[in-house]
Design a protein around this motif. Structure first.
Motif, PDB file in Angstrom:
ATOM      1  N   ILE A  56      18.686 -11.148 -35.847  1.00 22.71           N
ATOM      2  CA  ILE A  56      19.315 -11.992 -34.836  1.00 22.71           C
ATOM      3  C   ILE A  56      19.106 -11.391 -33.451  1.00 22.71           C
ATOM      4  O   ILE A  56      19.335 -10.197 -33.230  1.00 22.71           O
ATOM      5  CB  ILE A  56      20.814 -12.168 -35.147  1.00 22.71           C
ATOM      6  CG1 ILE A  56      20.978 -13.209 -36.266  1.00 22.71           C
ATOM      7  CG2 ILE A  56      21.608 -12.565 -33.928  1.00 22.71           C
ATOM      8  CD1 ILE A  56      22.406 -13.428 -36.710  1.00 22.71           C
ATOM      9  N   HIS A  57      18.682 -12.248 -32.524  1.00 25.44           N
ATOM     10  CA  HIS A  57      18.406 -11.817 -31.155  1.00 25.44           C
ATOM     11  C   HIS A  57      19.246 -12.623 -30.175  1.00 25.44           C
ATOM     12  O   HIS A  57      19.584 -13.777 -30.424  1.00 25.44           O
ATOM     13  CB  HIS A  57      16.927 -12.020 -30.819  1.00 25.44           C
ATOM     14  CG  HIS A  57      15.992 -11.320 -31.747  1.00 25.44           C
ATOM     15  ND1 HIS A  57      15.582 -10.011 -31.571  1.00 25.44           N
ATOM     16  CD2 HIS A  57      15.376 -11.739 -32.885  1.00 25.44           C
ATOM     17  CE1 HIS A  57      14.758  -9.661 -32.543  1.00 25.44           C
ATOM     18  NE2 HIS A  57      14.613 -10.694 -33.350  1.00 25.44           N
ATOM     19  N   LEU A  58      19.551 -12.031 -29.040  1.00 27.87           N
ATOM     20  CA  LEU A  58      20.160 -12.731 -27.921  1.00 27.87           C
ATOM     21  C   LEU A  58      19.097 -12.858 -26.838  1.00 27.87           C
ATOM     22  O   LEU A  58      18.732 -11.867 -26.202  1.00 27.87           O
ATOM     23  CB  LEU A  58      21.389 -11.991 -27.399  1.00 27.87           C
ATOM     24  CG  LEU A  58      22.107 -12.624 -26.206  1.00 27.87           C
ATOM     25  CD1 LEU A  58      22.599 -14.036 -26.527  1.00 27.87           C
ATOM     26  CD2 LEU A  58      23.281 -11.752 -25.754  1.00 27.87           C
ATOM     27  N   ASP A  59      18.587 -14.087 -26.653  1.00 25.61           N
ATOM     28  CA  ASP A  59      17.472 -14.323 -25.740  1.00 25.61           C
ATOM     29  C   ASP A  59      17.874 -15.281 -24.628  1.00 25.61           C
ATOM     30  O   ASP A  59      18.803 -16.088 -24.773  1.00 25.61           O
ATOM     31  CB  ASP A  59      16.293 -14.954 -26.498  1.00 25.61           C
ATOM     32  CG  ASP A  59      15.647 -14.003 -27.499  1.00 25.61           C
ATOM     33  OD1 ASP A  59      15.694 -12.783 -27.273  1.00 25.61           O
ATOM     34  OD2 ASP A  59      15.097 -14.500 -28.499  1.00 25.61           O
ATOM     35  N   ASP A  60      17.129 -15.219 -23.532  1.00 25.74           N
ATOM     36  CA  ASP A  60      17.168 -16.275 -22.518  1.00 25.74           C
ATOM     37  C   ASP A  60      16.104 -17.302 -22.884  1.00 25.74           C
ATOM     38  O   ASP A  60      14.921 -16.952 -23.039  1.00 25.74           O
ATOM     39  CB  ASP A  60      16.886 -15.698 -21.134  1.00 25.74           C
ATOM     40  CG  ASP A  60      18.104 -15.030 -20.531  1.00 25.74           C
ATOM     41  OD1 ASP A  60      19.109 -15.719 -20.308  1.00 25.74           O
ATOM     42  OD2 ASP A  60      18.055 -13.798 -20.305  1.00 25.74           O
ATOM     43  N   VAL A  61      16.529 -18.558 -23.023  1.00 29.98           N
ATOM     44  CA  VAL A  61      15.608 -19.622 -23.433  1.00 29.98           C
ATOM     45  C   VAL A  61      15.710 -20.779 -22.453  1.00 29.98           C
ATOM     46  O   VAL A  61      16.752 -20.984 -21.808  1.00 29.98           O
ATOM     47  CB  VAL A  61      15.909 -20.105 -24.869  1.00 29.98           C
ATOM     48  CG1 VAL A  61      15.770 -18.954 -25.865  1.00 29.98           C
ATOM     49  CG2 VAL A  61      17.285 -20.734 -24.959  1.00 29.98           C
ATOM     50  N   PRO A  62      14.646 -21.581 -22.318  1.00 33.93           N
ATOM     51  CA  PRO A  62      14.678 -22.718 -21.384  1.00 33.93           C
ATOM     52  C   PRO A  62      15.646 -23.806 -21.869  1.00 33.93           C
ATOM     53  O   PRO A  62      15.811 -24.026 -23.074  1.00 33.93           O
ATOM     54  CB  PRO A  62      13.238 -23.232 -21.401  1.00 33.93           C
ATOM     55  CG  PRO A  62      12.424 -22.143 -22.003  1.00 33.93           C
ATOM     56  CD  PRO A  62      13.322 -21.393 -22.932  1.00 33.93           C
ATOM     57  N   VAL A  63      16.268 -24.496 -20.923  1.00 31.59           N
ATOM     58  CA  VAL A  63      17.107 -25.644 -21.262  1.00 31.59           C
ATOM     59  C   VAL A  63      16.202 -26.759 -21.775  1.00 31.59           C
ATOM     60  O   VAL A  63      15.220 -27.117 -21.116  1.00 31.59           O
ATOM     61  CB  VAL A  63      17.907 -26.125 -20.032  1.00 31.59           C
ATOM     62  CG1 VAL A  63      18.657 -27.411 -20.347  1.00 31.59           C
ATOM     63  CG2 VAL A  63      18.869 -25.041 -19.576  1.00 31.59           C
ATOM     64  N   PRO A  64      16.469 -27.320 -22.955  1.00 29.89           N
ATOM     65  CA  PRO A  64      15.586 -28.343 -23.510  1.00 29.89           C
ATOM     66  C   PRO A  64      15.692 -29.667 -22.755  1.00 29.89           C
ATOM     67  O   PRO A  64      16.702 -29.972 -22.120  1.00 29.89           O
ATOM     68  CB  PRO A  64      16.080 -28.503 -24.948  1.00 29.89           C
ATOM     69  CG  PRO A  64      17.508 -28.076 -24.902  1.00 29.89           C
ATOM     70  CD  PRO A  64      17.578 -26.991 -23.869  1.00 29.89           C
ATOM     71  N   GLU A  65      14.633 -30.440 -22.845  1.00 32.04           N
ATOM     72  CA  GLU A  65      14.605 -31.788 -22.281  1.00 32.04           C
ATOM     73  C   GLU A  65      15.659 -32.663 -22.973  1.00 32.04           C
ATOM     74  O   GLU A  65      15.834 -32.595 -24.181  1.00 32.04           O
ATOM     75  CB  GLU A  65      13.213 -32.375 -22.484  1.00 32.04           C
ATOM     76  CG  GLU A  65      13.060 -33.821 -22.075  1.00 32.04           C
ATOM     77  CD  GLU A  65      11.738 -34.414 -22.535  1.00 32.04           C
ATOM     78  OE1 GLU A  65      11.536 -35.619 -22.337  1.00 32.04           O
ATOM     79  OE2 GLU A  65      10.926 -33.645 -23.110  1.00 32.04           O
TER      80      GLU A  65
END
Length: 447
Positions: A56-65
């Motif tokens: 399990i990772h804590l990542d910064d991800v783009p806001v989806p469309e």
């Protein structure tokens, strides 16, 4: 614009729907993920030895469309379910296969097929945006979400949406789940947040409460009635604790199977009186890996009759699967029902079919709940008839530990995760109602 600005708007008592609609969305958000290139990391290890803290990772991800019929929700709190554990240990298969298949459904669903999977199938939070065609919900609405994702382009799903050929569990078979600061859901997943609960309390019941409702109460499940004897495996756990409450609230008699005196005490706090501590009484339903022990089935049946005054059980609430299923079929009364929604101890069920066909018993498969069932289950929470079973709350950074604890059965009831909420206890809108139920709300705490 950052998620801190969103949190400030949520915490402000003066924020309006127009204020939320005017908030610019951030480019990214923090989310709990698993990675596609790590799906083989536990190869060769026994299930018990696979450690979610490593995957399990804590990542910064783009806001989806945002698409038609969808909503973006600022997630104040979420919780860990067993499907999140399965996802994190890549059993019984990697969830990236689900995402790949979903990505082929349409141009819009291709968003879900990514090299990372944002997991989580519960949330409590605030609507930020709604897509075209959404009329029932507005930015600023405080909501919880159930985890049924459907397309409903086939007639098969229009009598019971769980039968839609494109039925999926959000955050498990789809991406952009609830263990994150922002989540993408379909608008028909949304339900009103119970006003007397905090964010983390409101996030806890969703998946398990709805699953237990369909399994026990709904006409799609066992159709439990007053006076029924209901055997509940894992009666103090995330799923069983709601089944115990539904049995008690519906005038049935739960026979609670637990694995320790501590868990037995939790069942007593809920109001249950008939309890079997399977560890203390040393039930061993398998003689070895390949051979079940029918004498142990009979011993369990005798114990049940001792507790009930000579009666067998009308319904067995099944979810352990392989370890208990043979016993469940045996102890059910003639004409009774075994209803199963999971197989946490193994999917390869074995039972003696003579005890099924000759006694006219039924096995019913039950999987999550349709929107109506989830709405009714949430309505009972909002009315204070059924209560959260939250025992412990983790930070988003500690989700790996939360999943590990659930995987190793070190938890009671449900474990919550704070996402945007900076601390526990926020989000209560109806203090008067809360005061009437506060002891029940907190009965799984500090155990």
């Amino acid at each position: 614009m950052t998620v801190k600005d969103i949190l400030a708007a949520i915490q402000s008592p003066d924020s309006t729907s127009e204020d939320f609609a005017a908030l610019p969305l951030p480019e990214s958000y923090r989310a709990i993920t698993v990675h596609k290139d790590e799906t083989e990391m536990f190869s060769g290890l026994a299930t018990r030895d696979k450690d979610p803290r490593k995957s399990i990772h804590l990542d910064d991800v783009p806001v989806p469309e945002l698409g038609p019929g969808e909503a973006l929700v600022a997630v104040m709190a979420s919780s860990v379910n067993y499907n999140s554990v399965w996802t994190s240990i890549f059993e019984p298969m990697s969830t990236f296969g689900f995402l790949e298949r979903y990505g082929k459904v349409s141009e819009l669903t291709r968003r879900h097929d990514l090299p990372y999977h944002v997991i989580g199938s519960d949330l409590a939070g605030v609507v930020l945006r709604t897509g075209p065609g959404v009329n029932a919900w507005r930015p600023g609405d405080e909501v919880v979400a159930h985890c049924l994702s459907v397309e409903l382009e086939s007639s098969d799903g229009h009598n019971d949406t769980m039968l839609d050929p494109e039925q999926r569990i959000w955050g498990f078979e789809t991406n952009f789940g609830g263990l994150a600061e922002i989540a993408l859901v379909k608008s028909n997943q949304l339900m009103p947040k119970p006003g007397h609960l905090s964010w983390e309390e409101a996030a806890a019941p969703g998946l398990v409460n709805s699953t237990a409702y369909r399994q026990l109460v709904s006409r799609n499940g066992a159709q439990m009635k007053q006076g029924d004897n209901v055997l509940i495996w894992g009666a103090s756990g995330g799923l069983g604790s709601y089944a115990t409450q539904f049995a008690l609230a519906g005038g049935a008699t739960p026979i609670c199977v637990v694995s320790s005196e501590q868990k037995a005490e939790i069942c007593r706090r809920m109001g249950a009186e008939l309890i079997i501590d399977r560890s203390a009484e040393d039930y061993r339903f398998w003689s070895d890996e390949h051979t079940q022990n029918p004498r142990e089935w009979k011993r369990l049946g005798k114990r049940i009759r001792e507790l009930t005054g000579g009666e067998d059980v009308d319904i067995v609430f099944e979810h352990p699967g392989r370890e208990t299923f043979g016993a469940s079929v045996y102890v059910t009364r003639k004409g009774g029902t075994i209803v199963t929604c999971a197989s946490t101890s193994g999917y390869d069920h074995q039972y003696d079919n003579r005890y099924l066909w000759m006694s006219l018993k039924r096995i019913i498969g039950s999987h999550f709940a349709n929107y109506r069932e989830a709405w009714e289950a949430n309505r009972l929470i909002a009315k204070g008839r059924i209560h959260p079973t939250l025992s412990k709350v983790y930070s988003l950074e500690d989700t790996g530990q939360a999943a590990y604890d659930v995987h190793r059965n070190m938890h009671q009831g449900k474990v919550g995760v704070l996402c945007l909420a900076p601390e526990e206890g926020l989000g209560v809108r109806d203090e008067e109602m809360r005061a009437r139920h506060v002891d029940a709300i907190n009965r799984f705490r500090n155990i």
